[in-house]
Design a protein around this motif. Sequence first.
Motif, PDB file in Angstrom:
ATOM      1  N   GLY A   1      -3.423 -17.260  -0.762  1.00 52.99           N
ATOM      2  CA  GLY A   1      -3.499 -16.442   0.443  1.00 52.99           C
ATOM      3  C   GLY A   1      -2.533 -15.278   0.497  1.00 52.99           C
ATOM      4  O   GLY A   1      -2.588 -14.485   1.445  1.00 52.99           O
ATOM      5  N   LYS A   2      -1.651 -15.156  -0.490  1.00 52.25           N
ATOM      6  CA  LYS A   2      -0.666 -14.064  -0.493  1.00 52.25           C
ATOM      7  C   LYS A   2      -1.033 -13.026  -1.550  1.00 52.25           C
ATOM      8  O   LYS A   2      -1.439 -13.364  -2.665  1.00 52.25           O
ATOM      9  CB  LYS A   2       0.741 -14.602  -0.760  1.00 52.25           C
ATOM     10  N   LEU A   3      -0.852 -11.768  -1.181  1.00 53.86           N
ATOM     11  CA  LEU A   3      -1.190 -10.678  -2.087  1.00 53.86           C
ATOM     12  C   LEU A   3      -0.248 -10.634  -3.290  1.00 53.86           C
ATOM     13  O   LEU A   3       0.964 -10.868  -3.153  1.00 53.86           O
ATOM     14  CB  LEU A   3      -1.104  -9.339  -1.353  1.00 53.86           C
ATOM     15  N   ILE A   4      -0.807 -10.314  -4.452  1.00 53.83           N
ATOM     16  CA  ILE A   4       0.032 -10.017  -5.598  1.00 53.83           C
ATOM     17  C   ILE A   4       0.853  -8.773  -5.241  1.00 53.83           C
ATOM     18  O   ILE A   4       0.316  -7.756  -4.802  1.00 53.83           O
ATOM     19  CB  ILE A   4      -0.830  -9.747  -6.852  1.00 53.83           C
ATOM     20  N   GLY A   5       2.142  -8.870  -5.438  1.00 49.22           N
ATOM     21  CA  GLY A   5       3.064  -7.827  -4.985  1.00 49.22           C
ATOM     22  C   GLY A   5       3.898  -8.286  -3.816  1.00 49.22           C
ATOM     23  O   GLY A   5       4.907  -7.647  -3.479  1.00 49.22           O
ATOM     24  N   SER A   6       3.498  -9.401  -3.197  1.00 53.82           N
ATOM     25  CA  SER A   6       4.263  -9.926  -2.054  1.00 53.82           C
ATOM     26  C   SER A   6       4.784 -11.338  -2.322  1.00 53.82           C
ATOM     27  O   SER A   6       5.317 -11.984  -1.419  1.00 53.82           O
ATOM     28  CB  SER A   6       3.387  -9.935  -0.795  1.00 53.82           C
ATOM     29  N   LEU A   7       4.633 -11.813  -3.564  1.00 53.88           N
ATOM     30  CA  LEU A   7       5.060 -13.170  -3.900  1.00 53.88           C
ATOM     31  C   LEU A   7       6.576 -13.224  -4.118  1.00 53.88           C
ATOM     32  O   LEU A   7       7.259 -12.191  -4.160  1.00 53.88           O
ATOM     33  CB  LEU A   7       4.329 -13.654  -5.156  1.00 53.88           C
ATOM     34  N   ASP A   8       7.079 -14.426  -4.292  1.00 53.69           N
ATOM     35  CA  ASP A   8       8.518 -14.626  -4.470  1.00 53.69           C
ATOM     36  C   ASP A   8       8.906 -14.381  -5.929  1.00 53.69           C
ATOM     37  O   ASP A   8       9.350 -15.281  -6.644  1.00 53.69           O
ATOM     38  CB  ASP A   8       8.891 -16.055  -4.045  1.00 53.69           C
ATOM     39  N   THR A   9       8.694 -13.139  -6.367  1.00 47.49           N
ATOM     40  CA  THR A   9       9.083 -12.728  -7.711  1.00 47.49           C
ATOM     41  C   THR A   9       9.954 -11.481  -7.589  1.00 47.49           C
ATOM     42  O   THR A   9      10.155 -10.957  -6.493  1.00 47.49           O
ATOM     43  CB  THR A   9       7.858 -12.425  -8.592  1.00 47.49           C
ATOM     44  N   ASP A  10      10.459 -11.000  -8.716  1.00 44.29           N
ATOM     45  CA  ASP A  10      11.364  -9.850  -8.659  1.00 44.29           C
ATOM     46  C   ASP A  10      10.613  -8.535  -8.458  1.00 44.29           C
ATOM     47  O   ASP A  10      11.098  -7.640  -7.765  1.00 44.29           O
ATOM     48  CB  ASP A  10      12.205  -9.805  -9.939  1.00 44.29           C
ATOM     49  N   ALA A  11       9.454  -8.404  -9.077  1.00 44.56           N
ATOM     50  CA  ALA A  11       8.662  -7.174  -8.932  1.00 44.56           C
ATOM     51  C   ALA A  11       7.272  -7.405  -9.496  1.00 44.56           C
ATOM     52  O   ALA A  11       7.030  -8.352 -10.259  1.00 44.56           O
ATOM     53  CB  ALA A  11       9.331  -6.004  -9.655  1.00 44.56           C
ATOM     54  N   ALA A  12       6.347  -6.521  -9.126  1.00 42.67           N
ATOM     55  CA  ALA A  12       5.002  -6.483  -9.701  1.00 42.67           C
ATOM     56  C   ALA A  12       4.703  -5.048 -10.103  1.00 42.67           C
ATOM     57  O   ALA A  12       5.072  -4.111  -9.393  1.00 42.67           O
ATOM     58  CB  ALA A  12       3.964  -6.988  -8.700  1.00 42.67           C
ATOM     59  N   CYS A  13       4.044  -4.888 -11.253  1.00 41.31           N
ATOM     60  CA  CYS A  13       3.787  -3.558 -11.805  1.00 41.31           C
ATOM     61  C   CYS A  13       2.285  -3.317 -11.910  1.00 41.31           C
ATOM     62  O   CYS A  13       1.574  -4.090 -12.557  1.00 41.31           O
ATOM     63  CB  CYS A  13       4.444  -3.417 -13.173  1.00 41.31           C
ATOM     64  N   PHE A  14       1.816  -2.232 -11.289  1.00 37.01           N
ATOM     65  CA  PHE A  14       0.400  -1.931 -11.212  1.00 37.01           C
ATOM     66  C   PHE A  14       0.057  -0.714 -12.068  1.00 37.01           C
ATOM     67  O   PHE A  14       0.909   0.117 -12.354  1.00 37.01           O
ATOM     68  CB  PHE A  14      -0.005  -1.668  -9.761  1.00 37.01           C
ATOM     69  N   SER A  15      -1.221  -0.632 -12.453  1.00 38.26           N
ATOM     70  CA  SER A  15      -1.705   0.462 -13.291  1.00 38.26           C
ATOM     71  C   SER A  15      -2.814   1.233 -12.586  1.00 38.26           C
ATOM     72  O   SER A  15      -3.639   0.647 -11.885  1.00 38.26           O
ATOM     73  CB  SER A  15      -2.252  -0.083 -14.615  1.00 38.26           C
ATOM     74  N   PHE A  16      -2.827   2.554 -12.813  1.00 34.59           N
ATOM     75  CA  PHE A  16      -3.886   3.415 -12.279  1.00 34.59           C
ATOM     76  C   PHE A  16      -4.545   4.218 -13.398  1.00 34.59           C
ATOM     77  O   PHE A  16      -4.926   5.371 -13.216  1.00 34.59           O
ATOM     78  CB  PHE A  16      -3.313   4.345 -11.204  1.00 34.59           C
TER      79      PHE A  16
END
Length: 397
Positions: free
Chosen positions: A179-194
């Motif tokens: 139910g939680k968005l990737i990027g809002s989890l209890d991790t240090d960071a999330a990296c996205f690509s465009f």
Amino acid sequence: MKKVRNMNQNIDTKCIKNISFGKVPIDEKEIDAVSEVLKSGWLAHGPKTKEFEQKFAKLCNAKHAVAVNSATAALHLCLLSKGLGKGDEVIVPTQTHVATAHAVMYCGATPKFADVRIDNYNMDMESVKEQITDKTKAIIPVHFAGHPVEMNKLISIAKENNLFIIEDAAHSPLAKFNGKLIGSLDTDAACFSFYPVKHITTGEGGMVVTNDDKIAEDATLLRAFGIDRSTWLRTQTERPWIYHVTKIGYNFRMTEVGAAMGVSQLDKLQSLIKIRQKNANLYEKELKGTKAIKLPQIVGDIEHVYLFYQILIDNESAKTKRDELIQKLKDKGIGTSVHYPLPVPLMPIYREKFGYKEGDFPIGEKIAKEALSLPVHHGISSDDITFICDSIKELVE
């Protein structure tokens, strides 16, 4: 042309389509936004970049978003911010783009490879545990094709071993775990690509998303040579020519043209993903039960965002083997791809440097030999998918 639904009949081999594997979601809105930027004369690291960052952070329910020129640069900057360097090890999956491991190498550290699961192609937690040593400092999970990794288990492993987690979310904007968005989890960071074949594109581009103030500050500084204020921010002061360089940084900035495209596309990201999910569900319905084909599985309480729909072709039982199938589908005008042709540790540079050999990663190697990625983008219709599935079934059964 009349569609063939009885697989005892042959599909007309003269039927040629033009179904591309990927399609860039560009329309007049993006063209107008880019035109506006070009007319403004401000083309790099300016107000559109800031707007894109703010909107993307809000989209991910995160505190910070820092725009850069690629997801590779995003990974690199996050690892540098965490102090990664020579003698350190970082666990990455075997099945990913080489960029995931390269980012570790850029820092002088060593990638260690965890094998993956056969059902959803994500890193296997038992294999992750086997790779942990006293030199391990971090884990980079890759949410393969848009299916989130088992993040509850991975976060638990990381906390038990005092490791940090940088998510490679290049395939997974708006994907959800429990139910939680990737990027809002209890991790240090999330990296996205465009990159152009991703869900939305800025041409080339990436984003660091984090709730960690230090990572955001370091990424902002290091993306632009280590200069303490961007040119745009300096123009808002009385002495815009004054700046200071506090670290050795890089030229990883996003262009204003790309940011303008990104801002425009964010409004339709959710609808584009719904199309991909609908198309993936249609593939599952059409291909389910087909001998010689293994379909991807949904594992856990997740929302899959389907960058592509990957199936496995059993080369031993299929009438047409995977590599030949790709060519025959191409002859029918069907674009496909392979993610990825070799596990990263079996790429020549990693074999030469670390001595990996065939047989070291059995699941990753099996997937590499059997994987076939099918298009799910907004530019294909249900009739296209029916044609693709009919063609595959005729060729493999």
